[in-house]
Write a protein that holds these residues in place. Structure first.
Motif, PDB file in Angstrom:
ATOM      1  N   ALA A   1     -41.260 -32.326 -30.726  1.00  0.00           N
ATOM      2  CA  ALA A   1     -41.007 -31.394 -31.139  1.00  0.00           C
ATOM      3  C   ALA A   1     -40.584 -32.243 -32.938  1.00  0.00           C
ATOM      4  CB  ALA A   1     -39.787 -30.089 -30.506  1.00  0.00           C
ATOM      5  N   LYS A   2     -39.355 -33.210 -32.641  1.00  0.00           N
ATOM      6  CA  LYS A   2     -39.315 -33.481 -33.522  1.00  0.00           C
ATOM      7  C   LYS A   2     -40.451 -34.103 -34.457  1.00  0.00           C
ATOM      8  CE  LYS A   2     -34.269 -34.327 -32.343  1.00  0.00           C
ATOM      9  NZ  LYS A   2     -33.172 -35.121 -33.496  1.00  0.00           N
ATOM     10  N   ASP A   3     -41.577 -35.169 -33.450  1.00  0.00           N
ATOM     11  CA  ASP A   3     -42.547 -35.829 -34.163  1.00  0.00           C
ATOM     12  C   ASP A   3     -43.862 -34.973 -35.126  1.00  0.00           C
ATOM     13  OD1 ASP A   3     -41.716 -38.126 -32.777  1.00  0.00           O
ATOM     14  OD2 ASP A   3     -42.175 -38.110 -31.596  1.00  0.00           O
ATOM     15  N   ILE A   4     -43.616 -34.095 -33.697  1.00  0.00           N
ATOM     16  CA  ILE A   4     -44.743 -33.295 -34.724  1.00  0.00           C
ATOM     17  C   ILE A   4     -44.707 -32.170 -36.170  1.00  0.00           C
ATOM     18  CG2 ILE A   4     -46.303 -30.377 -33.911  1.00  0.00           C
ATOM     19  CD1 ILE A   4     -45.862 -31.039 -31.442  1.00  0.00           C
ATOM     20  N   ALA A   5     -42.709 -32.301 -35.916  1.00  0.00           N
ATOM     21  CA  ALA A   5     -42.627 -31.664 -37.053  1.00  0.00           C
ATOM     22  C   ALA A   5     -42.459 -32.459 -38.514  1.00  0.00           C
ATOM     23  CB  ALA A   5     -40.861 -30.855 -37.004  1.00  0.00           C
ATOM     24  N   ALA A   6     -42.638 -33.521 -38.271  1.00  0.00           N
ATOM     25  CA  ALA A   6     -42.280 -34.763 -38.905  1.00  0.00           C
ATOM     26  C   ALA A   6     -44.168 -34.509 -39.979  1.00  0.00           C
ATOM     27  CB  ALA A   6     -41.711 -36.139 -38.398  1.00  0.00           C
ATOM     28  N   ALA A   7     -44.677 -34.653 -38.367  1.00  0.00           N
ATOM     29  CA  ALA A   7     -46.111 -34.814 -38.904  1.00  0.00           C
ATOM     30  C   ALA A   7     -46.781 -33.350 -39.962  1.00  0.00           C
ATOM     31  CB  ALA A   7     -47.143 -34.658 -38.351  1.00  0.00           C
ATOM     32  N   ASN A   8     -45.899 -32.098 -40.043  1.00  0.00           N
ATOM     33  CA  ASN A   8     -46.619 -31.623 -40.539  1.00  0.00           C
ATOM     34  C   ASN A   8     -47.981 -30.798 -41.192  1.00  0.00           C
ATOM     35  OD1 ASN A   8     -45.572 -28.921 -42.391  1.00  0.00           O
ATOM     36  ND2 ASN A   8     -46.643 -30.236 -44.056  1.00  0.00           N
TER      37      ASN A   8
ATOM     38  N   GLY B   1     -45.146 -35.714 -19.051  1.00  0.00           N
ATOM     39  CA  GLY B   1     -43.926 -34.930 -19.733  1.00  0.00           C
ATOM     40  C   GLY B   1     -42.517 -35.239 -19.427  1.00  0.00           C
ATOM     41  N   GLU B   2     -42.066 -36.391 -18.723  1.00  0.00           N
ATOM     42  CA  GLU B   2     -40.832 -36.220 -18.288  1.00  0.00           C
ATOM     43  C   GLU B   2     -40.013 -36.901 -19.260  1.00  0.00           C
ATOM     44  OE1 GLU B   2     -39.424 -34.891 -15.501  1.00  0.00           O
ATOM     45  OE2 GLU B   2     -41.324 -34.272 -14.845  1.00  0.00           O
ATOM     46  N   SER B   3     -41.015 -37.846 -20.024  1.00  0.00           N
ATOM     47  CA  SER B   3     -40.152 -38.214 -21.311  1.00  0.00           C
ATOM     48  C   SER B   3     -41.339 -39.049 -22.063  1.00  0.00           C
ATOM     49  CB  SER B   3     -39.926 -40.498 -20.702  1.00  0.00           C
ATOM     50  OG  SER B   3     -40.914 -40.575 -20.186  1.00  0.00           O
ATOM     51  N   PRO B   4     -40.768 -39.575 -23.231  1.00  0.00           N
ATOM     52  CA  PRO B   4     -41.660 -39.376 -24.475  1.00  0.00           C
ATOM     53  C   PRO B   4     -42.918 -40.647 -24.470  1.00  0.00           C
ATOM     54  CG  PRO B   4     -39.962 -39.415 -25.325  1.00  0.00           C
ATOM     55  CD  PRO B   4     -39.452 -39.651 -23.935  1.00  0.00           C
ATOM     56  N   GLY B   5     -43.906 -40.269 -24.746  1.00  0.00           N
ATOM     57  CA  GLY B   5     -44.590 -40.998 -24.292  1.00  0.00           C
ATOM     58  C   GLY B   5     -45.295 -42.170 -25.341  1.00  0.00           C
ATOM     59  N   THR B   6     -45.349 -43.779 -24.681  1.00  0.00           N
ATOM     60  CA  THR B   6     -46.014 -44.946 -25.322  1.00  0.00           C
ATOM     61  C   THR B   6     -47.225 -44.364 -26.535  1.00  0.00           C
ATOM     62  OG1 THR B   6     -45.120 -45.372 -23.708  1.00  0.00           O
ATOM     63  CG2 THR B   6     -46.180 -47.082 -26.027  1.00  0.00           C
ATOM     64  N   GLY B   7     -46.356 -44.839 -27.761  1.00  0.00           N
ATOM     65  CA  GLY B   7     -47.516 -44.517 -28.717  1.00  0.00           C
ATOM     66  C   GLY B   7     -47.546 -43.264 -29.681  1.00  0.00           C
ATOM     67  N   ILE B   8     -47.083 -41.897 -28.780  1.00  0.00           N
ATOM     68  CA  ILE B   8     -47.855 -40.214 -28.919  1.00  0.00           C
ATOM     69  C   ILE B   8     -46.717 -40.686 -30.710  1.00  0.00           C
ATOM     70  CG2 ILE B   8     -47.311 -38.060 -28.729  1.00  0.00           C
ATOM     71  CD1 ILE B   8     -47.618 -39.321 -25.725  1.00  0.00           C
ATOM     72  N   ALA B   9     -45.336 -40.808 -30.837  1.00  0.00           N
ATOM     73  CA  ALA B   9     -44.989 -40.338 -31.932  1.00  0.00           C
ATOM     74  C   ALA B   9     -45.714 -40.946 -33.105  1.00  0.00           C
ATOM     75  CB  ALA B   9     -43.835 -40.930 -32.054  1.00  0.00           C
ATOM     76  N   ASP B  10     -46.218 -42.446 -33.077  1.00  0.00           N
ATOM     77  CA  ASP B  10     -47.053 -42.925 -34.126  1.00  0.00           C
ATOM     78  C   ASP B  10     -48.647 -42.319 -34.422  1.00  0.00           C
ATOM     79  OD1 ASP B  10     -47.486 -44.966 -36.622  1.00  0.00           O
ATOM     80  OD2 ASP B  10     -49.063 -45.284 -34.573  1.00  0.00           O
ATOM     81  N   ALA B  11     -48.830 -41.819 -33.414  1.00  0.00           N
ATOM     82  CA  ALA B  11     -50.109 -40.970 -33.427  1.00  0.00           C
ATOM     83  C   ALA B  11     -50.336 -39.949 -33.628  1.00  0.00           C
ATOM     84  CB  ALA B  11     -50.847 -40.572 -32.412  1.00  0.00           C
ATOM     85  N   LEU B  12     -49.044 -38.211 -33.172  1.00  0.00           N
ATOM     86  CA  LEU B  12     -48.490 -37.773 -34.497  1.00  0.00           C
ATOM     87  C   LEU B  12     -48.731 -38.082 -35.308  1.00  0.00           C
ATOM     88  CD1 LEU B  12     -46.163 -35.929 -31.044  1.00  0.00           C
ATOM     89  CD2 LEU B  12     -48.791 -35.369 -32.018  1.00  0.00           C
ATOM     90  N   SER B  13     -47.313 -38.490 -35.905  1.00  0.00           N
ATOM     91  CA  SER B  13     -47.492 -38.759 -37.705  1.00  0.00           C
ATOM     92  C   SER B  13     -48.731 -38.839 -38.418  1.00  0.00           C
ATOM     93  CB  SER B  13     -46.392 -40.200 -37.984  1.00  0.00           C
ATOM     94  OG  SER B  13     -47.809 -41.627 -37.393  1.00  0.00           O
ATOM     95  N   LYS B  14     -49.863 -38.633 -37.650  1.00  0.00           N
ATOM     96  CA  LYS B  14     -51.078 -38.879 -38.376  1.00  0.00           C
ATOM     97  C   LYS B  14     -51.792 -37.822 -38.143  1.00  0.00           C
ATOM     98  CE  LYS B  14     -50.899 -43.628 -38.654  1.00  0.00           C
ATOM     99  NZ  LYS B  14     -51.367 -45.002 -37.135  1.00  0.00           N
ATOM    100  N   ALA B  15     -51.531 -36.776 -37.416  1.00  0.00           N
ATOM    101  CA  ALA B  15     -52.150 -35.978 -36.836  1.00  0.00           C
ATOM    102  C   ALA B  15     -52.416 -34.431 -37.764  1.00  0.00           C
ATOM    103  CB  ALA B  15     -51.889 -35.223 -35.125  1.00  0.00           C
TER     104      ALA B  15
END
Length: 286
Positions: A86-93, A51-65
């Motif tokens: 937030a940006k990762d979730i928005a991009a995943a739609n 919760g203090e910084s972006p988690g490793t691998g999360i952006a990539d996982a979210l892109s396919k969620a």
């Protein structure tokens, strides 16, 4: 379908287990490195997120969620997920976003009934933060035209977290504050209601809580009866030795309606009151 869960704790993991067969992939986050192996052993992909910084691998996982569930509390800086992903979730739609909140957002209503249309009057700092986090997610949904469902949960219990555990640990107490009631929710009903909601994406708030607000001392007495032991003596709330957080819970007295979950989600509660639940849970303590 692919589900990503921020906060694979007690409730988050129960939901993951509930919908396991509906998703081809499920991943979740944990703050503790030792929990990573536990999640993996359960068949889920695991990610560290403090919760203090972006988690490793999360952006990539979210892109396919296709579905995203948030089961992480806000803090002084706001909602950790929105702050860092937030940006990762928005991009995943995603097709669906779920946010686990708390009935604490209603504050104190002197024992009166409240529902999802009732004004929030948060008392504690943590509830004020929850109201802000709910608004942030609803604003996020409106900005990006996403379906975000907010689930306001009452006091959570279930296997490993219930009145019998308190007896086992010698912590069972019957605190009495006249007129005080609480709602509760079995973790299996959290999982069941959220699973139902996933099938009906919308931007909506739901109270996920049992049918019967009840005095806390009644629950302890009923658990003692099932265990065949004497209930602990009653302790007046005014003289009880409580932590500031525990005492603050008793400053919020209300009866929370779950009618919207029944009507709109068509959900039938597995454990509609504490007696039905405790009668099932006692089987693990026989």
């Amino acid at each position: 379908m692919r589900l990503f869960v921020f906060g694979a704790g007690y409730s988050g993991k129960a939901i993951m287990e509930e919908v396991r067969d509906q998703f081809e992939w499920i991943g979740g986050t944990t703050r503790a490195a030792d929990k990573v192996d536990e999640l993996k052993a359960s068949g889920f992909e695991a990610f560290l997120f403090d919760g203090e910084s972006p988690g490793t691998g999360i952006a990539d996982a979210l892109s396919k969620a296709t579905h995203v569930l948030i089961s992480i509390a806000p803090n002084d800086t706001g909602d950790p997920v929105l702050n860092h992903h937030a940006k990762d979730i928005a991009a995943a739609n995603p097709k669906w976003i779920g946010y686990l909140s708390t009935v604490g957002v209603y504050g104190n209503h002197d024992g009166a009934w409240v529902d999802e249309t009732t004004d929030c009057k948060p008392v504690s700092k943590r509830s004020v933060q929850r109201v802000a986090a709910e608004k942030a997610w609803l604003d996020f949904a409106e900005e990006h035209q996403f379906a975000v469902q907010v689930f306001r949960l009452s006091g959570i219990y279930g296997p490993g977290r219930n009145a019998f555990e308190n007896f086992k640990k010698g912590r069972a107490r019957r605190l009495v504050k006249p007129g005080q009631v609480f709602n509760r929710i079995h973790v299996a009903d959290i999982a069941g209601a959220v699973a139902n909601a996933m099938q009906k994406p919308s931007t909506r708030i739901f109270n996920v809580t049992d049918n019967e607000p009840a005095p806390p001392q009644d629950v302890v007495a009923y658990a003692a009866e099932l265990l065949g032991v004497a209930p602990p003596p009653e302790i007046a709330f005014e003289t009880a030795d409580l932590t500031p957080m525990a005492r603050s819970f008793y400053g919020e007295n209300k009866r929370v309606s779950n009618q919207r979950v029944k009507d709109e989600l068509g959900y039938t509660f597995r454990f509609p009151d504490y007696r039905i639940a405790l009668n099932t849970l006692i089987q693990n303590y026989a």
